[in-house]
Design an enzyme around this catalytic site. Structure first.
Site, PDB file in Angstrom:
ATOM      1  N   CYS A 107      -1.008  11.662 -17.825  1.00 42.38           N
ATOM      2  CA  CYS A 107      -2.221  10.495 -18.179  1.00 42.38           C
ATOM      3  C   CYS A 107      -3.395  11.709 -17.149  1.00 42.38           C
ATOM      4  CB  CYS A 107      -1.604   9.139 -17.704  1.00 42.38           C
ATOM      5  SG  CYS A 107      -0.342   8.057 -17.661  1.00 42.38           S
ATOM      6  N   HIS A 145      -4.038   2.969 -24.863  1.00 41.68           N
ATOM      7  CA  HIS A 145      -3.843   4.277 -23.510  1.00 41.68           C
ATOM      8  C   HIS A 145      -2.715   5.389 -24.355  1.00 41.68           C
ATOM      9  CE1 HIS A 145      -2.964   6.545 -19.906  1.00 41.68           C
ATOM     10  NE2 HIS A 145      -1.989   6.119 -19.103  1.00 41.68           N
TER      11      HIS A 145
END
Length: 370
Positions: free
Chosen positions: A85, A322
């Site tokens: 991430c 995301h």
């Protein structure tokens, strides 16, 4: 120094951008960022390298494929970074380091993720959802389980998570309606806006926890998404009086793999310490909101109020989505819009940060210059 910053719309997996491969998402964003840089600097910007974060793509070095698809020429190289991430932010820091080491040529850096076209991975003929974040003998929860565990450990109750997600949606909706995303967005395939802003807010109190006995719901977890973001970096000496963001400090840290959601907090602390700064000095924070519980746990550890107007002022990943490998770069694009496009004076500081699967955090301290 970052002199241009652009991103695609962020759309939910399987929806508006589902047919686009990683290079089809990233190449138009790269071209737009280069065009912006050339307009600012008043001439051609020769690019040496394209560095992109990517987590679940097809392999084959998507950054190099993107460089070619963007028309930058066969001489422009590419490197793909996987820090999960935090990949998009890590790519920007890698490009910064190359320039800092003495190579004065421009770099394009950022991230891209097409969750919709990510290949199915197999082992011994059996498909699996993800590779391990840690080896045998170490905790290796998936991020949903880790967020639930973190919420339980820190006592972050369901109503607080719902309120945090609702706040993110309200802020993003206000930013969208006011046109604050417009200058940073590169339309793709007729898609001109993030597709999920505000949709989940009315449903939050009615959603059931995703895991039995847990508190995280589909509304307090960000949506898996497709998207891309890119910035143009040059040495400060090459940009004259142009405005932009200079990287003044950065850090990558490790933490307990059982609680990966807290990683952004020690990373921010380390980046600030290395630059001799404090959270009170920061005008804008962009911290990737993978889960409301994770975001709140990071804010608590940094001593920041959950409704601090400096933190994700236009909403965060809970509202926007995301796209794993791109999210850290989206955070930098958002800082560029808030501070540079927003007219903040020279010397204003901002922080971009992300927690990372496997127990890590990455953060950067950026300063308005010019």
């Amino acid at each position: 120094m970052i002199v241009a910053a652009r991103r695609s719309p962020v759309t939910t997996r399987g929806r508006a951008l589902a047919a686009l491969r990683v290079e089809q998402l990233a190449a138009p964003v790269v071209r737009a960022a280069v065009a912006d840089a050339e307009a600012v600097l008043g001439g051609t910007v020769p690019v040496a390298d394209v560095v992109l974060g990517n987590c679940m793509g097809p392999g084959g070095n998507p950054a190099r494929v993107t460089a070619l698809a963007a028309g930058l020429g066969a001489e422009v190289t590419g490197a793909t970074v996987d820090r999960q991430c935090g990949s998009g932010l890590a790519a920007i820091l890698d490009a910064t380091a190359a320039i800092g080491a003495g190579d004065g040529r421009a770099r394009i850096a950022g991230g891209v993720e097409s969750a919709s076209t990510a290949p199915v991975r197999t082992l011994d003929g059996m498909p699996y959802d993800r590779a391990p974040f840690a080896p045998e003998g170490w905790p290796d929860p998936d991020m949903l389980r880790a967020a639930d565990d973190l919420a339980a450990r820190d006592g972050i109750a369901r109503p607080r998570q719902d309120a945090h997600a609702a706040r993110s949606h309200r802020r993003a909706r206000a930013a969208h309606d006011a046109g604050r995303f417009t200058a940073e967005l590169v339309p793709l395939g007729g898609v001109t806006a993030d597709d999920a802003v505000g949709r989940a807010e009315p449903l939050l109190p009615r959603l059931v926890p995703t895991l039995p006995g847990g508190s995280v719901t589909a509304g307090t977890a960000t949506r898996i998404s497709d998207g891309a973001a890119a910035v143009v970096l040059l040495p400060a000496r090459a940009v004259g009086s142009a405005r932009g963001l200079a990287v003044r400090g950065h850090a990558v840290v490790g933490c307990d793999p059982a609680l990966p959601g807290i990683g952004a907090a020690p990373a921010v602390r380390a980046a600030l310490d290395r630059a001799g700064a404090d959270t009170r000095d920061i005008a804008a924070f962009e911290i990737v909101e993978a889960f409301a519980a994770q975001s709140l746990a990071v804010l608590d550890r940094l001593g920041l109020a959950e409704d601090d107007p400096r933190v994700c002022a236009d909403g965060g990943a809970l509202a926007l989505g995301h796209p794993w490998g791109a999210s850290g770069a989206v955070a930098v694009v958002r800082l560029f819009s808030r501070l540079v496009r927003g007219g903040a004076p020279a010397g204003t500081l901002g922080v971009a940060a992300a927690s990372v699967g496997g127990g890590m955090g990455v953060a950067a301290l950026l300063e308005v210059v010019g």
